[in-house]
Design a protein around this motif. Structure first.
Motif, PDB file in Angstrom:
ATOM      1  N   GLU A   1      -2.800   7.704   2.079  1.00 26.46           N
ATOM      2  CA  GLU A   1      -2.748   6.695   1.024  1.00 26.46           C
ATOM      3  C   GLU A   1      -2.361   5.340   1.606  1.00 26.46           C
ATOM      4  O   GLU A   1      -1.544   5.246   2.528  1.00 26.46           O
ATOM      5  CB  GLU A   1      -1.720   7.111  -0.042  1.00 26.46           C
ATOM      6  CG  GLU A   1      -1.680   6.187  -1.246  1.00 26.46           C
ATOM      7  CD  GLU A   1      -0.683   6.641  -2.297  1.00 26.46           C
ATOM      8  OE1 GLU A   1      -0.672   6.061  -3.389  1.00 26.46           O
ATOM      9  OE2 GLU A   1       0.097   7.581  -2.004  1.00 26.46           O
ATOM     10  N   LYS A   2      -2.973   4.276   1.075  1.00 25.25           N
ATOM     11  CA  LYS A   2      -2.629   2.902   1.436  1.00 25.25           C
ATOM     12  C   LYS A   2      -2.175   2.162   0.183  1.00 25.25           C
ATOM     13  O   LYS A   2      -2.861   2.196  -0.832  1.00 25.25           O
ATOM     14  CB  LYS A   2      -3.838   2.164   2.049  1.00 25.25           C
ATOM     15  CG  LYS A   2      -4.204   2.588   3.450  1.00 25.25           C
ATOM     16  CD  LYS A   2      -5.229   1.636   4.068  1.00 25.25           C
ATOM     17  CE  LYS A   2      -6.583   1.747   3.371  1.00 25.25           C
ATOM     18  NZ  LYS A   2      -7.635   0.988   4.119  1.00 25.25           N
ATOM     19  N   LEU A   3      -1.042   1.489   0.276  1.00 24.69           N
ATOM     20  CA  LEU A   3      -0.569   0.659  -0.819  1.00 24.69           C
ATOM     21  C   LEU A   3      -0.752  -0.798  -0.405  1.00 24.69           C
ATOM     22  O   LEU A   3      -0.159  -1.245   0.578  1.00 24.69           O
ATOM     23  CB  LEU A   3       0.908   0.933  -1.125  1.00 24.69           C
ATOM     24  CG  LEU A   3       1.293   2.383  -1.467  1.00 24.69           C
ATOM     25  CD1 LEU A   3       2.787   2.478  -1.731  1.00 24.69           C
ATOM     26  CD2 LEU A   3       0.500   2.887  -2.655  1.00 24.69           C
ATOM     27  N   LEU A   4      -1.589  -1.535  -1.141  1.00 20.45           N
ATOM     28  CA  LEU A   4      -1.857  -2.933  -0.822  1.00 20.45           C
ATOM     29  C   LEU A   4      -1.047  -3.840  -1.736  1.00 20.45           C
ATOM     30  O   LEU A   4      -0.853  -3.531  -2.916  1.00 20.45           O
ATOM     31  CB  LEU A   4      -3.348  -3.228  -0.979  1.00 20.45           C
ATOM     32  CG  LEU A   4      -4.302  -2.260  -0.257  1.00 20.45           C
ATOM     33  CD1 LEU A   4      -5.743  -2.676  -0.470  1.00 20.45           C
ATOM     34  CD2 LEU A   4      -3.964  -2.186   1.229  1.00 20.45           C
ATOM     35  N   LYS A   5      -0.575  -4.963  -1.166  1.00 24.40           N
ATOM     36  CA  LYS A   5       0.339  -5.844  -1.908  1.00 24.40           C
ATOM     37  C   LYS A   5       1.431  -4.989  -2.540  1.00 24.40           C
ATOM     38  O   LYS A   5       1.711  -5.067  -3.750  1.00 24.40           O
ATOM     39  CB  LYS A   5      -0.409  -6.650  -2.959  1.00 24.40           C
ATOM     40  CG  LYS A   5      -1.373  -7.684  -2.374  1.00 24.40           C
ATOM     41  CD  LYS A   5      -1.952  -8.564  -3.458  1.00 24.40           C
ATOM     42  CE  LYS A   5      -2.871  -9.629  -2.874  1.00 24.40           C
ATOM     43  NZ  LYS A   5      -2.165 -10.564  -1.966  1.00 24.40           N
ATOM     44  N   ALA A   6       2.030  -4.178  -1.718  1.00 26.55           N
ATOM     45  CA  ALA A   6       2.926  -3.123  -2.192  1.00 26.55           C
ATOM     46  C   ALA A   6       4.236  -3.673  -2.741  1.00 26.55           C
ATOM     47  O   ALA A   6       4.737  -4.714  -2.309  1.00 26.55           O
ATOM     48  CB  ALA A   6       3.208  -2.149  -1.058  1.00 26.55           C
ATOM     49  N   THR A   7       4.793  -2.956  -3.689  1.00 27.31           N
ATOM     50  CA  THR A   7       6.101  -3.253  -4.261  1.00 27.31           C
ATOM     51  C   THR A   7       6.973  -2.001  -4.150  1.00 27.31           C
ATOM     52  O   THR A   7       6.459  -0.885  -3.999  1.00 27.31           O
ATOM     53  CB  THR A   7       5.987  -3.642  -5.746  1.00 27.31           C
ATOM     54  OG1 THR A   7       5.500  -2.500  -6.486  1.00 27.31           O
ATOM     55  CG2 THR A   7       5.033  -4.822  -5.935  1.00 27.31           C
ATOM     56  N   PRO A   8       8.296  -2.159  -4.241  1.00 30.64           N
ATOM     57  CA  PRO A   8       9.151  -0.976  -4.239  1.00 30.64           C
ATOM     58  C   PRO A   8       8.800   0.014  -5.352  1.00 30.64           C
ATOM     59  O   PRO A   8       8.877   1.224  -5.149  1.00 30.64           O
ATOM     60  CB  PRO A   8      10.552  -1.572  -4.440  1.00 30.64           C
ATOM     61  CG  PRO A   8      10.467  -2.926  -3.824  1.00 30.64           C
ATOM     62  CD  PRO A   8       9.080  -3.402  -4.165  1.00 30.64           C
ATOM     63  N   ALA A   9       8.390  -0.511  -6.519  1.00 28.95           N
ATOM     64  CA  ALA A   9       8.043   0.387  -7.628  1.00 28.95           C
ATOM     65  C   ALA A   9       6.832   1.245  -7.274  1.00 28.95           C
ATOM     66  O   ALA A   9       6.799   2.444  -7.573  1.00 28.95           O
ATOM     67  CB  ALA A   9       7.770  -0.423  -8.898  1.00 28.95           C
ATOM     68  N   GLN A  10       5.813   0.648  -6.635  1.00 27.07           N
ATOM     69  CA  GLN A  10       4.634   1.416  -6.222  1.00 27.07           C
ATOM     70  C   GLN A  10       5.012   2.477  -5.201  1.00 27.07           C
ATOM     71  O   GLN A  10       4.563   3.628  -5.279  1.00 27.07           O
ATOM     72  CB  GLN A  10       3.590   0.474  -5.622  1.00 27.07           C
ATOM     73  CG  GLN A  10       2.892  -0.430  -6.602  1.00 27.07           C
ATOM     74  CD  GLN A  10       1.949  -1.391  -5.907  1.00 27.07           C
ATOM     75  OE1 GLN A  10       2.312  -2.038  -4.922  1.00 27.07           O
ATOM     76  NE2 GLN A  10       0.730  -1.485  -6.389  1.00 27.07           N
ATOM     77  N   LEU A  11       5.833   2.082  -4.242  1.00 21.79           N
ATOM     78  CA  LEU A  11       6.256   3.028  -3.205  1.00 21.79           C
ATOM     79  C   LEU A  11       7.041   4.177  -3.827  1.00 21.79           C
ATOM     80  O   LEU A  11       6.831   5.344  -3.478  1.00 21.79           O
ATOM     81  CB  LEU A  11       7.093   2.303  -2.145  1.00 21.79           C
ATOM     82  CG  LEU A  11       7.613   3.150  -0.991  1.00 21.79           C
ATOM     83  CD1 LEU A  11       6.475   3.854  -0.262  1.00 21.79           C
ATOM     84  CD2 LEU A  11       8.422   2.294  -0.016  1.00 21.79           C
ATOM     85  N   ALA A  12       7.938   3.863  -4.755  1.00 22.97           N
ATOM     86  CA  ALA A  12       8.731   4.908  -5.407  1.00 22.97           C
ATOM     87  C   ALA A  12       7.833   5.899  -6.142  1.00 22.97           C
ATOM     88  O   ALA A  12       8.052   7.116  -6.086  1.00 22.97           O
ATOM     89  CB  ALA A  12       9.720   4.271  -6.378  1.00 22.97           C
ATOM     90  N   ARG A  13       6.815   5.384  -6.844  1.00 25.62           N
ATOM     91  CA  ARG A  13       5.893   6.291  -7.560  1.00 25.62           C
ATOM     92  C   ARG A  13       5.161   7.201  -6.586  1.00 25.62           C
ATOM     93  O   ARG A  13       4.991   8.401  -6.844  1.00 25.62           O
ATOM     94  CB  ARG A  13       4.905   5.478  -8.390  1.00 25.62           C
ATOM     95  CG  ARG A  13       5.486   4.914  -9.674  1.00 25.62           C
ATOM     96  CD  ARG A  13       4.395   4.420 -10.609  1.00 25.62           C
ATOM     97  NE  ARG A  13       3.670   3.277 -10.045  1.00 25.62           N
ATOM     98  CZ  ARG A  13       4.031   2.011 -10.215  1.00 25.62           C
ATOM     99  NH1 ARG A  13       5.114   1.724 -10.921  1.00 25.62           N
ATOM    100  NH2 ARG A  13       3.308   1.032  -9.695  1.00 25.62           N
ATOM    101  N   SER A  14       4.709   6.646  -5.466  1.00 29.87           N
ATOM    102  CA  SER A  14       3.973   7.450  -4.491  1.00 29.87           C
ATOM    103  C   SER A  14       4.858   8.524  -3.866  1.00 29.87           C
ATOM    104  O   SER A  14       4.376   9.601  -3.503  1.00 29.87           O
ATOM    105  CB  SER A  14       3.401   6.543  -3.393  1.00 29.87           C
ATOM    106  OG  SER A  14       2.396   5.700  -3.909  1.00 29.87           O
ATOM    107  N   LEU A  15       6.147   8.228  -3.738  1.00 31.36           N
ATOM    108  CA  LEU A  15       7.065   9.171  -3.101  1.00 31.36           C
ATOM    109  C   LEU A  15       7.738  10.107  -4.102  1.00 31.36           C
ATOM    110  O   LEU A  15       8.515  10.976  -3.718  1.00 31.36           O
ATOM    111  CB  LEU A  15       8.151   8.406  -2.328  1.00 31.36           C
ATOM    112  CG  LEU A  15       7.664   7.514  -1.178  1.00 31.36           C
ATOM    113  CD1 LEU A  15       8.847   6.804  -0.532  1.00 31.36           C
ATOM    114  CD2 LEU A  15       6.910   8.343  -0.136  1.00 31.36           C
TER     115      LEU A  15
END
Length: 526
Positions: free
Chosen positions: A174-188
């Motif tokens: 998975e790649k998160l572009l223009k990533a935010t902590p909220a996006q990272l938290a959801r992915s994890l």
């Protein structure tokens, strides 16, 4: 549950949302970091009979980021997540052994498994700094690649990333572009999802020392507890490089270490930490409160503790926002110090936090300008810090002085200092300005549902004006309990509370003490 596995069989793999505690009765199992764009597959560890698999992710709910597979035919025992949490809550001796192993493994994995989360961005980007701060607060195994390094450029090429995609996070598959902590938290799997905590007794809003103490004490005393924080556990204390007046630590400890230790205690007693999770409102129902998140999620609960602390103040100077995280910082930790090591910096403020930051940065080889508006450094700073600063060869103290101008291109390069006593001005080189000029209460999100003073600090207990006590109190037939706000069942502790002592030890004491009042409310609603 007993299970026989054959050679090469996968026990759990990257991306699994949950996994069991696995004890190896016979055979051999290896833990593997799968191949990434810039690294081949790597065996992290091999375990034999009597060993168990797992680390802190079993308690935090993080999705699996390392695979486990049998090296030869093996027999294993599986303990489900639910049964594992029950074991941790009831068998103290076993829990201590497992926690010690989990913490040691997470420390090792911060380096050995760093390539499972790769963050690419600019050191002078506020968005990149937010991601790094989030990963550091939660001790996530990760690696940081600055856009100017050859490693980052190579990884961007092989991953088909452009500068416009940054900051980016590369995860397995998975790649998160223009990533935010909220996006990272959801992915994890670290953000709150409906149904995760079906029956909640207590929601703690804010993860600073007061919130952590409330969560530890609430969960240890049998309350189904959820802690929510908009950034990550630790609050302002996590930004402190050294706390020297906290009982039991004669040599001091960093705010980051205090946060780590407290977070492990929270997990030990079965509470859940979800961040970043931004709470935007509190509501009331027939017999329950409702905590509303920014994404519209509603968490019903029997009681809530507001421990949202305070927000950092800034200086009214041109280009301030432009240089935030590009030379202006509100914390002095190892992360910030690495960007400024052996260079000239300025620390603004006259209280203990500023003094601790100055000493810490000077200890990392920086030449520090301590800028204090007051005429006397000892006006608001503890004497032990004043004495230490006065003899430090790399700290210059500027009293009766303010920062009046910021200079630089894409990042901060110099500041202008103005001395009001001598009517003198000087421009000094400065690659980092560390701002410790206080904070204001983070209570605006309550939208007036709790009584506050003119500055926004929340009234509790006997401090609540009589005119702010609504008719619901007559129906209840009681007065507000200690730490209870004007909204029944809602409590406030720590820096956000009116009359609180703005110290770590005091915040911890308030968070722990409030649980006694919470029990009275929860018991009445059962």
């Amino acid at each position: 549950m007993v299970e026989d596995v054959t050679v090469g069989q996968v026990i759990h793999r990257i991306g699994d949302e949950t996994y069991d505690l696995v004890v190896i009765a016979d055979g051999e199992v290896e833990v593997v970091r799968e191949a990434t764009a810039d690294a081949p597959e790597e065996v992290i560890a091999t375990f034999g009979p009597g060993a168990f698999l797992g680390e802190l992710g079993l308690l935090t709910g993080q999705t699996v980021y390392l695979s486990a597979r049998a090296v030869r035919n093996s027999r294993i025992y599986r303990l489900s997540t639910e049964n594992f949490r029950r074991l941790m809550a009831t068998e103290a001796d076993i829990a201590d052994i497992i926690l010690a192993a989990f913490r040691a493994r997470r420390h090792i994995l911060k380096y050995a498994a760093a390539q499972t989360i790769e963050i690419i961005g600019s050191s002078f980007s506020a968005e990149s700094m937010s991601l790094r701060t989030y990963a550091a607060r939660l001790e996530l195994p990760h690696s940081w690649l600055d856009i100017d390094t050859p490693e980052a450029k190579f990884l961007m090429d092989v991953s088909a990333l452009s500068v416009d995609d940054l900051p980016a996070v590369l995860l397995p598959g998975e790649k998160l572009l223009k990533a935010t902590p909220a996006q990272l938290a959801r992915s994890l799997g670290l953000s709150y999802r409906k149904g995760r905590s079906a029956d909640v007794d207590l929601v703690v809003v804010g993860g600073g020392p007061a919130g952590l103490a409330a969560t530890v004490n609430g969960s240890s005393e049998g309350l189904a507890t959820v802690m929510l924080d908009a950034v990550g556990p630790g609050g302002q204390a996590a930004a402190s490089s050294r706390i020297e007046n906290y009982l039991g630590f004669p040599h001091g400890l960093s705010g980051a270490e205090l946060t780590r230790l407290a977070s492990v205690q929270v997990l030990k007693f079965g509470a859940n930490i979800y961040s970043p999770s931004t709470v935007v409102a509190l509501g009331t129902g027939a017999d329950r409160l409702a905590v509303l998140l920014s994404d519209g999620t509603e968490i019903p609960t029997r009681a809530a503790i507001v421990a949202t602390g305070a927000r950092y103040r800034s200086l009214p100077i041109d280009r301030w926002k432009e240089f935030e995280h590009a030379g202006i910082y509100y914390a002095a930790t190892e992360m910030e110090a690495r960007s400024c090591a052996r260079k000239e910096v300025a620390v603004v403020g006259g209280a203990n936090s500023a003094g601790q930051a100055a000493v810490f940065l000077a200890g990392r080889g920086c030449m520090v300008h301590l800028v204090v508006r007051a005429e006397d450094l000892s006006a608001r700073m503890s004497s032990y810090l004043v004495n230490r600063i006065s003899v430090h060869p790399r700290i210059s103290v500027h009293t009766s002085t303010e920062v009046t101008e910021l200079r630089g291109g894409t990042s901060l390069e110099a500041v202008r200092l103005a001395n009001s006593s001598h009517h003198e001005e000087a421009v000094v080189p400065c690659c980092g300005l560390f701002c410790f000029i206080g904070a204001y209460p983070a209570s605006g999100w309550l939208n007036g549902c709790c009584s506050t003073d003119g500055k926004g600090f929340i009234y509790t207990g006997i401090h609540i004006p009589d005119e702010d006590l609504g008719p619901q109190w007559k129906i209840l037939g009681r007065d507000p309990l200690p730490f209870e706000t004007s909204m029944p069942g809602v409590f406030a502790v720590g820096d956000v509370r009116y009359g609180s002592t703005k110290r770590v030890a005091a915040a911890v004491g308030e968070g722990a003490s409030a649980i006694s009042s919470v029990h009275q409310v929860v018991g009445a609603r059962l």
